[in-house]
Motif scaffolding. Structure first.
Motif, PDB file in Angstrom:
ATOM      1  N   ARG A 131      -9.879  -4.380   5.412  1.00  0.00           N
ATOM      2  CA  ARG A 131      -9.692  -4.963   6.520  1.00  0.00           C
ATOM      3  C   ARG A 131      -9.594  -6.602   6.232  1.00  0.00           C
ATOM      4  N   SER A 137     -13.214   0.326   3.260  1.00  0.00           N
ATOM      5  CA  SER A 137     -12.787  -0.027   4.605  1.00  0.00           C
ATOM      6  C   SER A 137     -12.794  -1.359   4.875  1.00  0.00           C
ATOM      7  N   GLU A 138     -14.078  -2.041   4.548  1.00  0.00           N
ATOM      8  CA  GLU A 138     -14.271  -3.513   4.688  1.00  0.00           C
ATOM      9  C   GLU A 138     -13.305  -4.343   3.949  1.00  0.00           C
ATOM     10  N   GLN A 169      -6.183  -6.867   4.801  1.00  0.00           N
ATOM     11  CA  GLN A 169      -4.905  -6.800   6.315  1.00  0.00           C
ATOM     12  C   GLN A 169      -5.103  -8.377   6.837  1.00  0.00           C
ATOM     13  N   ASP A 170      -6.360  -8.750   7.039  1.00  0.00           N
ATOM     14  CA  ASP A 170      -6.533 -10.019   7.730  1.00  0.00           C
ATOM     15  C   ASP A 170      -5.872 -11.161   7.078  1.00  0.00           C
TER      16      ASP A 170
END
Length: 117
Positions: A90, A86-87, A93-94
């Motif tokens: 993220r 998940s990290e 995606q950033d």
């Protein structure tokens, strides 16, 4: 109070009926009634069978407890991996959003003067 079964007297637990009914649920009352009818002594063969059953149940309980601990460890490992993924998602995606923003700015500025067109 005792009654005879064969040659051995069997002791019985007697409780007043009003004590069984007073504030007891149906289950507790039925259990109390069964205890009143049950003999106070247990034969050797029945005691051995009960002891063997207790050993089997204890072994099964220990095995199940071990399996539960193993499942908890596996679940924790999967949860940790999910957190890491998940990290990582993220961060990706950033980065994607930043690259898209930079690309949009470059498109809006048009061709650069040094490109030779």
């Amino acid at each position: 109070v005792s009654r005879r079964t064969g040659d051995a007297p069997v002791q019985r637990l007697l409780l007043p009926a009003h004590r069984l009914r007073q504030g007891c649920s149906g289950y507790v009352a039925r259990a109390g009634a069964r205890l009143i009818c049950a003999p106070a002594a247990v034969g050797f063969e029945e005691a051995m069978q009960t002891q063997q059953l207790a050993r089997r149940l204890s072994a099964t309980g220990a095995r199940l407890s071990s399996e539960v601990r193993q499942q908890v460890r596996r679940l924790q490992a999967v949860t940790d991996e999910k957190t890491e993924l998940s990290e990582e998602l993220r961060v990706l995606q950033d980065n994607h959003a930043l690259l898209r923003s930079n690309f949009q700015v470059l498109q809006e500025l048009g061709p650069s003067p040094s490109s030779g067109s």
